[in-house]
Every structure is written in structure tokens, then in C-alpha cells.
Design an enzyme around this catalytic site. Sequence first.
Site, PDB file in Angstrom:
ATOM      1  N   HIS A  23       1.016  -1.437  -0.093  1.00 27.90           N
ATOM      2  CA  HIS A  23       0.616  -0.258   0.150  1.00 27.90           C
ATOM      3  C   HIS A  23       0.924   1.593   0.139  1.00 27.90           C
ATOM      4  O   HIS A  23       0.662   2.140   0.542  1.00 27.90           O
ATOM      5  CB  HIS A  23      -0.813   0.026   1.486  1.00 27.90           C
ATOM      6  CG  HIS A  23      -1.725  -1.149   1.101  1.00 27.90           C
ATOM      7  ND1 HIS A  23      -2.815  -0.597   2.736  1.00 27.90           N
ATOM      8  CD2 HIS A  23      -2.890  -1.420   0.653  1.00 27.90           C
ATOM      9  CE1 HIS A  23      -3.371  -2.344   2.180  1.00 27.90           C
ATOM     10  NE2 HIS A  23      -3.535  -2.465   1.419  1.00 27.90           N
ATOM     11  N   HIS A  79     -11.427  -7.540  -7.099  1.00 21.40           N
ATOM     12  CA  HIS A  79     -11.548  -6.878  -6.198  1.00 21.40           C
ATOM     13  C   HIS A  79     -10.542  -5.723  -7.045  1.00 21.40           C
ATOM     14  O   HIS A  79      -9.589  -6.509  -8.054  1.00 21.40           O
ATOM     15  CB  HIS A  79     -11.142  -7.326  -5.180  1.00 21.40           C
ATOM     16  CG  HIS A  79     -10.206  -5.998  -4.506  1.00 21.40           C
ATOM     17  ND1 HIS A  79     -10.581  -4.908  -3.692  1.00 21.40           N
ATOM     18  CD2 HIS A  79      -9.479  -6.221  -3.490  1.00 21.40           C
ATOM     19  CE1 HIS A  79     -10.246  -4.313  -2.503  1.00 21.40           C
ATOM     20  NE2 HIS A  79      -8.941  -4.921  -2.698  1.00 21.40           N
ATOM     21  N   GLU A  81      -8.283  -3.715  -6.552  1.00 23.34           N
ATOM     22  CA  GLU A  81      -6.837  -3.155  -5.603  1.00 23.34           C
ATOM     23  C   GLU A  81      -5.621  -3.738  -6.711  1.00 23.34           C
ATOM     24  O   GLU A  81      -5.979  -4.564  -7.060  1.00 23.34           O
ATOM     25  CB  GLU A  81      -6.614  -3.287  -4.197  1.00 23.34           C
ATOM     26  CG  GLU A  81      -5.622  -2.467  -3.622  1.00 23.34           C
ATOM     27  CD  GLU A  81      -5.462  -2.499  -2.228  1.00 23.34           C
ATOM     28  OE1 GLU A  81      -6.565  -2.940  -1.966  1.00 23.34           O
ATOM     29  OE2 GLU A  81      -5.431  -1.059  -1.685  1.00 23.34           O
ATOM     30  N   ASP A  83      -2.773  -4.662  -6.522  1.00 22.61           N
ATOM     31  CA  ASP A  83      -2.231  -6.132  -6.326  1.00 22.61           C
ATOM     32  C   ASP A  83      -3.097  -7.869  -6.481  1.00 22.61           C
ATOM     33  O   ASP A  83      -2.402  -8.056  -7.199  1.00 22.61           O
ATOM     34  CB  ASP A  83      -1.571  -6.408  -4.965  1.00 22.61           C
ATOM     35  CG  ASP A  83      -3.182  -5.990  -3.799  1.00 22.61           C
ATOM     36  OD1 ASP A  83      -4.029  -4.712  -4.197  1.00 22.61           O
ATOM     37  OD2 ASP A  83      -3.081  -6.554  -3.106  1.00 22.61           O
ATOM     38  N   HIS A 145     -12.273  -6.330   1.544  1.00 22.06           N
ATOM     39  CA  HIS A 145     -12.147  -4.574   2.104  1.00 22.06           C
ATOM     40  C   HIS A 145     -12.312  -3.813   1.487  1.00 22.06           C
ATOM     41  O   HIS A 145     -12.304  -2.333   2.510  1.00 22.06           O
ATOM     42  CB  HIS A 145     -10.589  -4.856   2.865  1.00 22.06           C
ATOM     43  CG  HIS A 145      -9.741  -4.615   2.350  1.00 22.06           C
ATOM     44  ND1 HIS A 145      -9.010  -2.957   1.818  1.00 22.06           N
ATOM     45  CD2 HIS A 145      -9.892  -4.889   1.243  1.00 22.06           C
ATOM     46  CE1 HIS A 145      -8.140  -3.328   1.554  1.00 22.06           C
ATOM     47  NE2 HIS A 145      -8.065  -4.529   0.262  1.00 22.06           N
ATOM     48  N   ASP A 164      -8.766 -11.081  -0.775  1.00 21.64           N
ATOM     49  CA  ASP A 164      -8.442 -10.832   0.205  1.00 21.64           C
ATOM     50  C   ASP A 164      -8.037 -11.236   1.732  1.00 21.64           C
ATOM     51  O   ASP A 164      -7.536 -10.983   2.752  1.00 21.64           O
ATOM     52  CB  ASP A 164      -8.182  -9.400   0.661  1.00 21.64           C
ATOM     53  CG  ASP A 164      -7.156  -8.386  -0.319  1.00 21.64           C
ATOM     54  OD1 ASP A 164      -5.783  -8.646  -1.130  1.00 21.64           O
ATOM     55  OD2 ASP A 164      -8.014  -6.965  -0.717  1.00 21.64           O
ATOM     56  N   TYR A 192      -2.380  -8.553   9.463  1.00 31.10           N
ATOM     57  CA  TYR A 192      -3.413  -8.479   8.270  1.00 31.10           C
ATOM     58  C   TYR A 192      -5.063  -8.391   9.197  1.00 31.10           C
ATOM     59  O   TYR A 192      -5.201  -7.368   8.704  1.00 31.10           O
ATOM     60  CB  TYR A 192      -3.428  -9.877   7.591  1.00 31.10           C
ATOM     61  CG  TYR A 192      -3.875  -9.698   6.035  1.00 31.10           C
ATOM     62  CD1 TYR A 192      -3.401  -9.278   5.303  1.00 31.10           C
ATOM     63  CD2 TYR A 192      -5.638  -9.346   5.699  1.00 31.10           C
ATOM     64  CE1 TYR A 192      -3.713  -8.908   3.845  1.00 31.10           C
ATOM     65  CE2 TYR A 192      -5.523  -9.779   4.704  1.00 31.10           C
ATOM     66  CZ  TYR A 192      -4.672  -9.885   3.026  1.00 31.10           C
ATOM     67  OH  TYR A 192      -5.456  -9.501   2.169  1.00 31.10           O
ATOM     68  N   HIS A 225      -3.550 -13.550  -0.949  1.00 31.52           N
ATOM     69  CA  HIS A 225      -2.137 -13.311  -0.148  1.00 31.52           C
ATOM     70  C   HIS A 225      -2.356 -14.698   0.465  1.00 31.52           C
ATOM     71  O   HIS A 225      -3.290 -14.992   1.401  1.00 31.52           O
ATOM     72  CB  HIS A 225      -1.916 -11.738   0.338  1.00 31.52           C
ATOM     73  CG  HIS A 225      -2.004 -10.807  -0.097  1.00 31.52           C
ATOM     74  ND1 HIS A 225      -1.240 -10.634  -1.290  1.00 31.52           N
ATOM     75  CD2 HIS A 225      -3.270 -10.596  -0.216  1.00 31.52           C
ATOM     76  CE1 HIS A 225      -1.958  -9.471  -2.194  1.00 31.52           C
ATOM     77  NE2 HIS A 225      -3.228  -9.030  -1.470  1.00 31.52           N
TER      78      HIS A 225
HETATM   79 FE1  FEO Z   1      -7.474  -5.261  -1.530  1.00 32.39          FE
HETATM   80 FE2  FEO Z   1      -5.083  -7.351  -1.829  1.00 32.39          FE
HETATM   81  O1  FEO Z   1      -5.423  -6.021  -2.026  1.00 32.39           O
END
Ligand code: FEO
Length: 394
Positions: A23, A79, A81, A83, A145, A164, A192, A225
Site C-alpha cells: 500500500h 477486487h 486493488e 495488487d 475490504h 483478500d 493482516y 495473499h
Molecule cells: Fe485489497 Fe490485496 O488488495
Amino acid sequence: MIEKLMDKVYWIGVTDWGIRHFHGHEYSTHRGTTYNSYLVMDEKIAVVDTVWDPFQEGFLKNVRSMVDPKKIDYIVANHAEPDHSGSLGALVEAAPQAKVIVSRRGLESIPGHYHENWDFQAVKTGDTIPLGETTLAFVEAPMLHWPDSMFTYVSGRSLLLPNDAFGQHYATAFRFNDEVDREELYEEALKYYANILTPFSPLVTKKIEEVLAMGLAVDMIGPSHGVIWRKDPLQIVHKYMEWAKQVPEKRAVILADTMWQATMRMASAIGEGLAEKGVPFRIFNMALSDRNDVLTEVFRSGAVVVGSPCLNGGLLPTLTPVLEDLKGLKFRNKVGAAFGSYGWSGENVRRIERELEGAGIPLAVPGVLVKWRPDEKGLDACRDLGRKVAEALR
Ligand code: FEO
């Protein structure tokens, strides 16, 4: 490296051993991370989530080693984001015939990032896409999230891909929870949760109850992840239910900074008072400590005691980030207290108290403000503060 998870289902993600800040610089990743992507090769072919774009070359190589991208029917973007969506553009370019499956909120966030008019199909909870022996089923999970977050369930394989949720920033040589050090794994899973999911805890509980009520069999949970939960996969679901209750341990954390050790001497005396009452504690010098590790300790602890000397009518700026996080992460079921030394104006302790109260952390005891260096009387007041915080711990 590709890993076969079950018949017709593969992990095609990448491992990022080197990342130390995630992030941007918001989250420390001492153990690296992985960006997990999954491939279902049934009569129809689907890829679920991609990887961060610096790793897109290796990712596309993984895809191509398994299938001609032109044969991919669906790309699920759970999602937006980057990543997970960073290599979406490259994959769509290689697989222009594929439909891009997104949640209803993803229909806003994915084009909001990439400004492309891909062949989108929005899905909602309960929607399914048959692939052959297997079927993709979708569960929207807003604010777990991001508003767009979605879980994909591979029925016919009892495989949950919750993006996530249930993840860890944890790079290892292995793919599954039963192959790695359990203590390390839970350290990363808790960090996390504490740093990312705490403010959404009521939604975590609700979503898990909703999914459990669906009665879906779950043989494996593949987050986006870290390692995949293969052995007793529901253990992390039960842990999330427990963490979402935010019932802290009977322990305390003391967060402070100091210029000439006056405030740090006060911190030690507060610790003595806590220890006298049998309450374990840790002191963190916020100028020298990793904020995310500290927040994990805060998550576990029932008491947060914050100290700063007075500087320019306020606090040492090294305290500001963690105070901001205490507010943003919405920790619950904690008590707080403040302390610090001053020379002439002395607004620091009241300032900290306001910050704690603003973060929803009630004060267990009025703060201790000491002029110049604490003498024995000042240190006694700190010991007493420690004792009273210990007594206030439920
Ligand atoms: Fe919310 Fe792993 O990105």
C-alpha cells in the site's frame, strides 16, 4: 511456478519475496507476500484474479504454460486493488474474447482504475457461471475490504476464493498452510486482520454467518495473499469470527516517544504498576517501532497507554500516525490513559486524552503530567496509573 490444487484447478500466482512496504508505505511486509491467481481448466476456462503489474510477465508466462490465452472464457476480478487487478489489462489483451466478471461495485472500480471498455459482466450474490464439472458461484462481500470485494466459490471442488479475506502477507517456499510454520502464519494472518479488517469487524461476522448459512462445503480456501488453507481450512474462518469480536487479552501496550528520557522513565514506571497487578505489557518507542507491528499488539491488548513530552504546545509528531490509526481502525473494548512530561505549556496529556476518546477508547484514569523530569513522587503517580489501568481491564 504452477501448483495443482485439485483436479482441473491450479495456482498460477507469483511470489514477491522482496517487498517490504505494501500500500505504498502504509503496511510493512517483513516476510514479503504473494499475489495469488487461480486457473480453472474445465470445459470452459476461467482465471480468478491476476497479480500486481510489476509481476505481469511472470504471471503471463504461468498462464501460457497452462493454456493458450485465446481459450480463456472468463477472467474474474474479485477486487480492483492493483495488487490483484494490475495484470488485468495484459491478460485481457492476450485473451480479448474473455468476459471480465466483476461484482456490481466492481463495474465502477475496475473501469475507474483502467478506463477501458472491456467485455464486463457484473454478477451478484447467488449468480453462477457453469464451466463443466465445476461452476463458479459468487458472493458479494462489500467492505471486506473494499466496496467491490467479492468471493468466488468453485462448486464441484468445494474451493472458496475469497480474495483478500483470510490472507497473509507471507512469502514462503510452499503453497499450503500445513507446509509452513504455524506461528509465523498466524502472526501474519493476525497482523493482516488487525491492520486491514478491524474496522469492518461487524461486516466480517455478518458475511461469515451468511456464507456458513449457505451450507457450502469448503475443502480449501485460497486467499489472494499468502498460503492456501488446505488442512482444516475452516480454522481461519473460526479465527476471523473470534477476532471480529475484538475481545482483547488482559495485557497492555505503552506507546511513547521521548526527547531526554523523562517520558520514557514514566513509561517504565507505568509498566511497574501494571506488572505489580500481574498484567503483561510492552513498551514501544514510536520513533523506532514498526507501526503495523505495534497495531497488531494494540489489537491484542485491552489497554493502550500513550505518552509524549510536550513539543510546541502539542505532541512529538512520531505519535501522530499511530493516533490516526487508533481512530481509523476503530478498535473496541479497550481502555486508555495518557502521560508525559513538559517544561512550560503542558498541553500534551490532555491532547492525547482527546485523541483516545475520539478513537472510542475511554480513559481508565486521568493522565499523569510531570514538569521537567519525574522525581520519585512523579514516578509513584505513574506506578499508580499503571495499577489503575490494570484494575480497569476487564
Ligand atoms: Fe485489497 Fe490485496 O488488495
